[in-house]
Design a protein around this motif. Structure first.
Motif, PDB file in Angstrom:
ATOM      1  N   ARG A 138       0.838  -1.207   0.000  1.00 19.51           N
ATOM      2  CA  ARG A 138       0.000   0.000   0.000  1.00 19.51           C
ATOM      3  C   ARG A 138       0.868   1.249   0.000  1.00 19.51           C
ATOM      4  O   ARG A 138       0.624   2.202  -0.761  1.00 19.51           O
ATOM      5  N   ASP A 139       1.888   1.271   0.847  1.00 18.29           N
ATOM      6  CA  ASP A 139       2.760   2.446   0.916  1.00 18.29           C
ATOM      7  C   ASP A 139       3.478   2.679  -0.412  1.00 18.29           C
ATOM      8  O   ASP A 139       3.592   3.827  -0.874  1.00 18.29           O
ATOM      9  N   ASN A 154       1.000   4.056  -3.053  1.00 19.15           N
ATOM     10  CA  ASN A 154       0.624   5.444  -2.829  1.00 19.15           C
ATOM     11  C   ASN A 154       1.747   6.409  -3.163  1.00 19.15           C
ATOM     12  O   ASN A 154       1.497   7.522  -3.644  1.00 19.15           O
ATOM     13  N   GLU A 177      -2.438  11.853  -6.532  1.00 19.70           N
ATOM     14  CA  GLU A 177      -3.182  11.399  -5.360  1.00 19.70           C
ATOM     15  C   GLU A 177      -2.789   9.976  -5.028  1.00 19.70           C
ATOM     16  O   GLU A 177      -2.663   9.134  -5.915  1.00 19.70           O
ATOM     17  N   GLY A 178      -2.591   9.694  -3.747  1.00 21.62           N
ATOM     18  CA  GLY A 178      -2.305   8.331  -3.307  1.00 21.62           C
ATOM     19  C   GLY A 178      -3.320   7.902  -2.273  1.00 21.62           C
ATOM     20  O   GLY A 178      -3.182   8.224  -1.099  1.00 21.62           O
ATOM     21  N   GLY A 179      -4.358   7.187  -2.691  1.00 25.01           N
ATOM     22  CA  GLY A 179      -5.448   6.863  -1.780  1.00 25.01           C
ATOM     23  C   GLY A 179      -5.691   5.397  -1.549  1.00 25.01           C
ATOM     24  O   GLY A 179      -6.727   5.004  -1.004  1.00 25.01           O
ATOM     25  N   TYR A 180      -4.747   4.521  -1.976  1.00 25.59           N
ATOM     26  CA  TYR A 180      -4.935   3.088  -1.779  1.00 25.59           C
ATOM     27  C   TYR A 180      -4.942   2.763  -0.290  1.00 25.59           C
ATOM     28  O   TYR A 180      -4.219   3.369   0.509  1.00 25.59           O
ATOM     29  N   TYR A 196       3.808  -1.694  -9.945  1.00 21.41           N
ATOM     30  CA  TYR A 196       4.227  -0.396  -9.418  1.00 21.41           C
ATOM     31  C   TYR A 196       5.728  -0.433  -9.147  1.00 21.41           C
ATOM     32  O   TYR A 196       6.249  -1.421  -8.616  1.00 21.41           O
ATOM     33  N   ARG A 243     -10.837   2.640  -0.385  1.00 21.34           N
ATOM     34  CA  ARG A 243      -9.811   3.666  -0.461  1.00 21.34           C
ATOM     35  C   ARG A 243      -9.949   4.652   0.688  1.00 21.34           C
ATOM     36  O   ARG A 243     -10.964   4.681   1.381  1.00 21.34           O
ATOM     37  N   GLU A 244      -8.926   5.467   0.893  1.00 22.56           N
ATOM     38  CA  GLU A 244      -8.869   6.258   2.116  1.00 22.56           C
ATOM     39  C   GLU A 244      -9.868   7.404   2.140  1.00 22.56           C
ATOM     40  O   GLU A 244     -10.419   7.728   3.177  1.00 22.56           O
ATOM     41  N   ASP A 261       1.592   6.459  -7.007  1.00 27.15           N
ATOM     42  CA  ASP A 261       0.396   7.160  -7.478  1.00 27.15           C
ATOM     43  C   ASP A 261       0.463   8.660  -7.209  1.00 27.15           C
ATOM     44  O   ASP A 261      -0.032   9.470  -8.006  1.00 27.15           O
ATOM     45  N   LEU A 262       1.057   9.047  -6.099  1.00 22.62           N
ATOM     46  CA  LEU A 262       1.155  10.467  -5.782  1.00 22.62           C
ATOM     47  C   LEU A 262       1.943  11.207  -6.856  1.00 22.62           C
ATOM     48  O   LEU A 262       1.594  12.321  -7.255  1.00 22.62           O
TER      49      LEU A 262
END
Length: 306
Positions: free
Chosen positions: A15-16, A19, A28-31, A79, A229-230, A22-23
């Motif tokens: 996840r980290d 994100n 945006e990093g919302g996983y 990723y 998602r967050e 994606d950022l």
């Protein structure tokens, strides 16, 4: 560099990584961890179909293969950090070799790999073209703000009702509606119900975010969402049968989801749309307040069985 398979317990680290990537690529990093766990459960054989690459103790790349059809289609998630292109390239080569093995084991002539990436992805720029991958389709990810004050329960079209698909029968109805309404769409592969449930991580899914629309006694539309998602609720599937299109059913389903996501504290709802959709879906969504967040290209590679 070291490489090993992923495990469910690796979800927070994955996840980290997602994100961070994606950022940079999307802004945006919302996983969330739950979403990663669902992704890992979708793999056919996690021990053989997933990879984590480490530079020392630092996770720098992640990839997983998902079976998408009996005819050899495999979806890829990948990723990699921008300073670790060599690790990302290595995982591309490993998953390609594994895809050839899967094709041979399942008796198909070739594996058909599909991977979605933003145009700015380091893999898209530096690794995919030289390995024979080709960008074949562009999608847009759209988002729309939601709030309890701005989104009210929709007025339904005449003779239309909407129900939550929590029962086993309604979950199977949702499957049938997806199979019917997405037939012919780019990238859609028909599947059996059992295969679909695995791909949807159905045993861990919150089915209170799936709605079925009926006109009279006939089921005519479905919206499948998730809240993993967050900050953003997600519309995974939205479809209306051909005979019921243009009657406000898709709008009613969407507005129903806006109310529920807002009630759950989400600040926005997101979805993906094919820019070449034959039903002018992009115009439909922008008319409901969705705006472009980023573009993603589908890359394809056909890998012959050995």
């Amino acid at each position: 560099m070291t490489v090993r398979p992923a495990e469910i317990a690796d979800a927070p680290a994955i996840r980290d990584l997602i994100n961070v990537v994606d950022l940079v690529d999307t802004g945006e990093g919302g996983y969330a961890v739950d979403e990663v766990e669902g992704d890992l459960r979708r793999a056919g054989d996690l021990a053989r179909d997933s990879w984590l690459a480490y530079d020392g103790d630092r996770l720098v790349a992640y990839a997983v293969l998902w079976p998408a059809s009996a005819s050899g289609r495999l979806d890829v998630d990948h990723y990699v950090l921008r300073d670790a292109v060599s690790a990302g390239s290595l995982l591309l080569d490993l998953l390609t070799a594994r895809a050839a093995e899967i094709a041979a084991a399942t008796g198909v002539e070739a594996a058909d790999l599909h991977l979605a990436l933003t145009p700015e992805s380091v893999l898209a720029v530096h690794a995919l073209p030289v390995r024979g991958w080709r960008a074949v389709r562009r999608h847009h990810v759209l988002t729309r703000p939601v709030s309890p004050s701005d989104d009210a329960e929709p007025a339904l079209p005449a003779d239309v009702t909407i129900r939550v698909a929590t029962s086993p029968d309604d979950q199977e109805t949702a499957y049938r509606l997806v199979q019917e309404t997405f037939a012919g769409h780019f990238g859609f592969e028909p599947t059996s119900y059992d295969e679909w449930r695995k791909r949807m991580d159905a045993d861990h899914r919150d089915w209170t975010l799936t709605w079925i629309a009926s006109r009279g006694s006939t089921d005519v539309g479905v919206l499948i969402g998730h809240n993993d998602r967050e900050a953003t609720g997600w519309v995974q599937n939205l479809g209306t049968v051909a005979a019921a299109r243009g009657g406000g059913i898709a709008t009613a389903l969407l507005r129903t989801s806006f109310v529920e996501f807002a009630a759950r504290g989400r600040s926005a709802v997101g979805l993906g749309v094919d820019t070449e959709n034959a039903h002018n879906a992009l115009h439909f969504y922008t008319g409901l307040g969705f705006q472009l967040q980023f573009a993603a290209d589908t890359w394809r590679l056909v890998v012959p069985a050995p």
